[in-house]
Write a protein that holds these residues in place. Structure first.
Motif, PDB file in Angstrom:
ATOM      1  N   SER A 277       0.844  -1.194   0.000  1.00 25.13           N
ATOM      2  CA  SER A 277       0.000   0.000   0.000  1.00 25.13           C
ATOM      3  C   SER A 277       0.877   1.240   0.000  1.00 25.13           C
ATOM      4  O   SER A 277       1.796   1.362   0.820  1.00 25.13           O
ATOM      5  CB  SER A 277      -0.915   0.002   1.226  1.00 25.13           C
ATOM      6  N   PHE A 278       0.572   2.177  -0.909  1.00 26.58           N
ATOM      7  CA  PHE A 278       1.379   3.381  -1.076  1.00 26.58           C
ATOM      8  C   PHE A 278       0.666   4.593  -0.471  1.00 26.58           C
ATOM      9  O   PHE A 278      -0.539   4.541  -0.187  1.00 26.58           O
ATOM     10  CB  PHE A 278       1.659   3.605  -2.558  1.00 26.58           C
ATOM     11  N   PRO A 279       1.392   5.710  -0.273  1.00 23.79           N
ATOM     12  CA  PRO A 279       0.787   6.898   0.343  1.00 23.79           C
ATOM     13  C   PRO A 279      -0.409   7.449  -0.427  1.00 23.79           C
ATOM     14  O   PRO A 279      -1.283   8.080   0.178  1.00 23.79           O
ATOM     15  CB  PRO A 279       1.946   7.910   0.368  1.00 23.79           C
ATOM     16  N   ASP A 280      -0.453   7.263  -1.745  1.00 25.21           N
ATOM     17  CA  ASP A 280      -1.584   7.779  -2.521  1.00 25.21           C
ATOM     18  C   ASP A 280      -2.786   6.826  -2.500  1.00 25.21           C
ATOM     19  O   ASP A 280      -3.701   6.951  -3.304  1.00 25.21           O
ATOM     20  CB  ASP A 280      -1.159   8.044  -3.969  1.00 25.21           C
ATOM     21  N   ARG A 281      -2.750   5.833  -1.576  1.00 21.99           N
ATOM     22  CA  ARG A 281      -3.821   4.842  -1.376  1.00 21.99           C
ATOM     23  C   ARG A 281      -3.923   3.819  -2.509  1.00 21.99           C
ATOM     24  O   ARG A 281      -4.860   3.035  -2.535  1.00 21.99           O
ATOM     25  CB  ARG A 281      -5.179   5.527  -1.175  1.00 21.99           C
ATOM     26  N   SER A 282      -2.992   3.849  -3.413  1.00 24.20           N
ATOM     27  CA  SER A 282      -2.958   2.805  -4.438  1.00 24.20           C
ATOM     28  C   SER A 282      -2.269   1.576  -3.852  1.00 24.20           C
ATOM     29  O   SER A 282      -1.541   1.662  -2.865  1.00 24.20           O
ATOM     30  CB  SER A 282      -2.219   3.294  -5.679  1.00 24.20           C
ATOM     31  N   LYS A 283      -2.500   0.437  -4.480  1.00 24.14           N
ATOM     32  CA  LYS A 283      -1.956  -0.810  -3.982  1.00 24.14           C
ATOM     33  C   LYS A 283      -1.282  -1.577  -5.121  1.00 24.14           C
ATOM     34  O   LYS A 283      -1.598  -1.375  -6.293  1.00 24.14           O
ATOM     35  CB  LYS A 283      -3.053  -1.671  -3.355  1.00 24.14           C
ATOM     36  N   GLY A 284      -0.379  -2.425  -4.753  1.00 18.68           N
ATOM     37  CA  GLY A 284       0.307  -3.264  -5.718  1.00 18.68           C
ATOM     38  C   GLY A 284       0.643  -4.601  -5.089  1.00 18.68           C
ATOM     39  O   GLY A 284       0.392  -4.843  -3.909  1.00 18.68           O
ATOM     40  N   LYS A 285       1.222  -5.467  -5.884  1.00 16.12           N
ATOM     41  CA  LYS A 285       1.592  -6.792  -5.424  1.00 16.12           C
ATOM     42  C   LYS A 285       3.107  -6.964  -5.534  1.00 16.12           C
ATOM     43  O   LYS A 285       3.729  -6.533  -6.505  1.00 16.12           O
ATOM     44  CB  LYS A 285       0.896  -7.870  -6.256  1.00 16.12           C
ATOM     45  N   GLY A 286       3.677  -7.590  -4.531  1.00 17.70           N
ATOM     46  CA  GLY A 286       5.102  -7.862  -4.547  1.00 17.70           C
ATOM     47  C   GLY A 286       5.382  -9.227  -3.949  1.00 17.70           C
ATOM     48  O   GLY A 286       4.507  -9.849  -3.336  1.00 17.70           O
ATOM     49  N   ILE A 287       6.596  -9.677  -4.130  1.00 22.26           N
ATOM     50  CA  ILE A 287       7.016 -10.973  -3.602  1.00 22.26           C
ATOM     51  C   ILE A 287       8.239 -10.765  -2.722  1.00 22.26           C
ATOM     52  O   ILE A 287       9.132  -9.982  -3.061  1.00 22.26           O
ATOM     53  CB  ILE A 287       7.298 -11.964  -4.747  1.00 22.26           C
ATOM     54  N   ILE A 288       8.263 -11.420  -1.575  1.00 20.12           N
ATOM     55  CA  ILE A 288       9.381 -11.280  -0.649  1.00 20.12           C
ATOM     56  C   ILE A 288      10.568 -12.060  -1.190  1.00 20.12           C
ATOM     57  O   ILE A 288      10.524 -13.278  -1.308  1.00 20.12           O
ATOM     58  CB  ILE A 288       9.002 -11.766   0.749  1.00 20.12           C
ATOM     59  N   GLU A 289      11.615 -11.339  -1.546  1.00 23.00           N
ATOM     60  CA  GLU A 289      12.799 -11.956  -2.127  1.00 23.00           C
ATOM     61  C   GLU A 289      13.751 -12.470  -1.062  1.00 23.00           C
ATOM     62  O   GLU A 289      14.354 -13.537  -1.201  1.00 23.00           O
ATOM     63  CB  GLU A 289      13.515 -10.936  -3.014  1.00 23.00           C
ATOM     64  N   LYS A 290      13.891 -11.704   0.035  1.00 24.49           N
ATOM     65  CA  LYS A 290      14.871 -12.072   1.050  1.00 24.49           C
ATOM     66  C   LYS A 290      14.440 -11.517   2.396  1.00 24.49           C
ATOM     67  O   LYS A 290      13.923 -10.400   2.481  1.00 24.49           O
ATOM     68  CB  LYS A 290      16.253 -11.516   0.665  1.00 24.49           C
ATOM     69  N   ILE A 291      14.625 -12.317   3.446  1.00 24.18           N
ATOM     70  CA  ILE A 291      14.429 -11.866   4.825  1.00 24.18           C
ATOM     71  C   ILE A 291      15.748 -12.076   5.550  1.00 24.18           C
ATOM     72  O   ILE A 291      16.244 -13.200   5.641  1.00 24.18           O
ATOM     73  CB  ILE A 291      13.300 -12.630   5.528  1.00 24.18           C
ATOM     74  N   TYR A 292      16.317 -10.986   6.060  1.00 19.97           N
ATOM     75  CA  TYR A 292      17.591 -11.070   6.752  1.00 19.97           C
ATOM     76  C   TYR A 292      17.354 -11.392   8.222  1.00 19.97           C
ATOM     77  O   TYR A 292      16.454 -10.837   8.858  1.00 19.97           O
ATOM     78  CB  TYR A 292      18.364  -9.759   6.619  1.00 19.97           C
ATOM     79  N   SER A 293      18.193 -12.275   8.755  1.00 23.73           N
ATOM     80  CA  SER A 293      18.005 -12.713  10.139  1.00 23.73           C
ATOM     81  C   SER A 293      18.485 -11.672  11.147  1.00 23.73           C
ATOM     82  O   SER A 293      18.046 -11.679  12.293  1.00 23.73           O
ATOM     83  CB  SER A 293      18.757 -14.028  10.367  1.00 23.73           C
ATOM     84  N   SER A 294      19.380 -10.795  10.736  1.00 27.14           N
ATOM     85  CA  SER A 294      19.856  -9.763  11.656  1.00 27.14           C
ATOM     86  C   SER A 294      18.806  -8.664  11.794  1.00 27.14           C
ATOM     87  O   SER A 294      18.032  -8.398  10.876  1.00 27.14           O
ATOM     88  CB  SER A 294      21.172  -9.175  11.151  1.00 27.14           C
ATOM     89  N   LEU A 295      18.784  -8.044  12.971  1.00 31.56           N
ATOM     90  CA  LEU A 295      17.795  -7.012  13.262  1.00 31.56           C
ATOM     91  C   LEU A 295      18.262  -5.663  12.727  1.00 31.56           C
ATOM     92  O   LEU A 295      19.435  -5.307  12.826  1.00 31.56           O
ATOM     93  CB  LEU A 295      17.544  -6.921  14.768  1.00 31.56           C
ATOM     94  N   GLU A 296      17.312  -4.912  12.168  1.00 32.91           N
ATOM     95  CA  GLU A 296      17.578  -3.576  11.638  1.00 32.91           C
ATOM     96  C   GLU A 296      16.784  -2.554  12.441  1.00 32.91           C
ATOM     97  O   GLU A 296      15.667  -2.825  12.876  1.00 32.91           O
ATOM     98  CB  GLU A 296      17.166  -3.498  10.164  1.00 32.91           C
ATOM     99  N   GLN A 297      17.368  -1.375  12.615  1.00 29.40           N
ATOM    100  CA  GLN A 297      16.657  -0.301  13.298  1.00 29.40           C
ATOM    101  C   GLN A 297      15.721   0.396  12.326  1.00 29.40           C
ATOM    102  O   GLN A 297      16.087   0.676  11.184  1.00 29.40           O
ATOM    103  CB  GLN A 297      17.654   0.697  13.875  1.00 29.40           C
ATOM    104  N   LEU A 298      14.505   0.669  12.782  1.00 26.59           N
ATOM    105  CA  LEU A 298      13.540   1.361  11.938  1.00 26.59           C
ATOM    106  C   LEU A 298      14.050   2.753  11.594  1.00 26.59           C
ATOM    107  O   LEU A 298      14.760   3.376  12.390  1.00 26.59           O
ATOM    108  CB  LEU A 298      12.197   1.481  12.659  1.00 26.59           C
ATOM    109  N   PRO A 299      13.711   3.284  10.399  1.00 27.54           N
ATOM    110  CA  PRO A 299      14.073   4.670  10.074  1.00 27.54           C
ATOM    111  C   PRO A 299      13.497   5.636  11.112  1.00 27.54           C
ATOM    112  O   PRO A 299      12.461   5.356  11.725  1.00 27.54           O
ATOM    113  CB  PRO A 299      13.436   4.882   8.694  1.00 27.54           C
TER     114      PRO A 299
END
Length: 344
Positions: A277-299
């Motif tokens: 879901s995008f800020p303009d309320r439009s939607k799309g489809k995607g596929i999860i390519e990779k999930i990293y096991s290490s933790l990342e800090q949110l922006p």
């Protein structure tokens, strides 16, 4: 003589007709119903959003190529303009090597790259060793837990202790196993990065040889990628110093970086198709390519300053097709959300 009777008939007196009263609207009932529907609707929305769907904040990432030179040079001509579309091999600029620099050889140009590779190799080796020590410590703790469990099982048999402590130790052991798997994945990532490091120098040297001509004072820089020209930072006849970005080429490729909450780890997997879901309320489809096991800090834009800093699992989401790719490129970077059904 005939008798005449008076007053035997029932008399009727015409009454004034009363106006029909309109039915009064029960405003109190309407207000109560509206409040009830609002509460029920909010509850249903909360349950659907938090239990039926897995959601995660995300951001659109647009890769860009930075045009820079490994030495000081004077810009002779800028051959493109901002927002121009270019394909691989398109001339971007003409430049002259700065006369003040006498050692602009290929060897000296790649020296900084070698230094960077050495630094990255040291960092990777250090991270691998740190993770290995952490795995050893976790395994040592698991050994201690096994000994404690064995002792408690004897005490339970003798009816001196109960099985509650054993279950707690087994739960801790399960958590330790999960932590070990995460650390081992991080070790594999750094080992792969360490293996690929020498290839960076080879690609850089090949590109440099193609770009530079030792016989000509005026050289032409051809873009090695396709995309859109952005941020031209220099004008004609200006001096561009070594390593400074002359312009950028925004690549056609765009993807989404999603931040999976720690509580959802194990509920969403690589290869899953998600709704974006995008800020303009439009939607799309995607596929999860990779999930990293290490933790990342949110922006910072997603962080709540009143709470502890949140760390999540980083996932890379690619568009399903080219039409989705174009749609993703024109959307804002932040304010994106991915969503996946939990049950179906």
């Amino acid at each position: 003589m005939k008798r005449i009777k008076f007053g035997n008939q029932q008399s009727h007196v015409a009454e004034e007709e009363q106006p029909i009263r309109k039915k009064r609207i029960n405003w109190d009932r309407l207000v109560y119903l509206a409040i009830l529907f609002a509460i029920v609707g909010s509850l249903v929305l909360y349950l659907v959003r938090n239990f039926y769907f897995i959601t995660a904040p995300a951001q659109v990432v647009k890769e860009s190529y930075a045009v820079l030179l490994p030495y000081d040079a004077r810009i002779e001509e800028i051959m493109v303009m901002e927002d121009d579309s270019v394909t691989r091999g398109t001339p971007l600029l003409k430049f002259e090597r700065d006369f003040r620099v006498s050692d602009n050889t290929l060897v000296n140009s790649t020296r900084s790259v070698e230094e960077w590779i050495t630094k990255e190799r040291f960092t990777a080796q250090r991270n691998i060793r740190v993770k290995q020590v952490e795995v050893e410590e976790l395994n040592r703790r698991m050994g201690e837990i096994d000994e404690q469990i064995a002792q408690l099982e004897l005490l339970v048999i003798l009816d001196v202790s109960n099985a509650t402590k054993i279950e707690q130790l087994k739960d801790e052991k399960s958590r330790l196993k999960s932590d070990i798997r995460v650390k081992e994945e991080e070790i594999k990532y750094w080992q792969k990065y360490l293996y690929e490091l020498p290839q960076y120098k080879e690609r850089y040297t090949t590109s440099l040889v193609e770009q530079l001509s030792a016989n000509n004072e005026i050289s032409v820089f051809n873009t090695p990628v396709s995309g859109i020209i952005t941020n031209i930072n220099y004008k004609q006849f200006e001096l561009a110093y070594k390593g400074e970005i002359i312009m950028s080429v925004e690549l056609d490729d765009a993807y989404v970086r999603a931040y999976i909450p720690q509580k959802e780890f194990g509920s969403i997997f690589e290869g899953d198709v998600v709704t974006v879901s995008f800020p303009d309320r439009s939607k799309g489809k995607g596929i999860i390519e990779k999930i990293y096991s290490s933790l990342e800090q949110l922006p910072p834009e997603y962080q709540d300053e009143t709470r502890v800093t949140t760390r999540s699992f980083l996932a890379i989401v690619r568009p399903l097709n080219e039409s989705q790719q174009k749609k993703w490129r024109i959307n804002n970077h932040l304010g994106v959300e991915i969503r996946k059904r939990r049950f179906f």
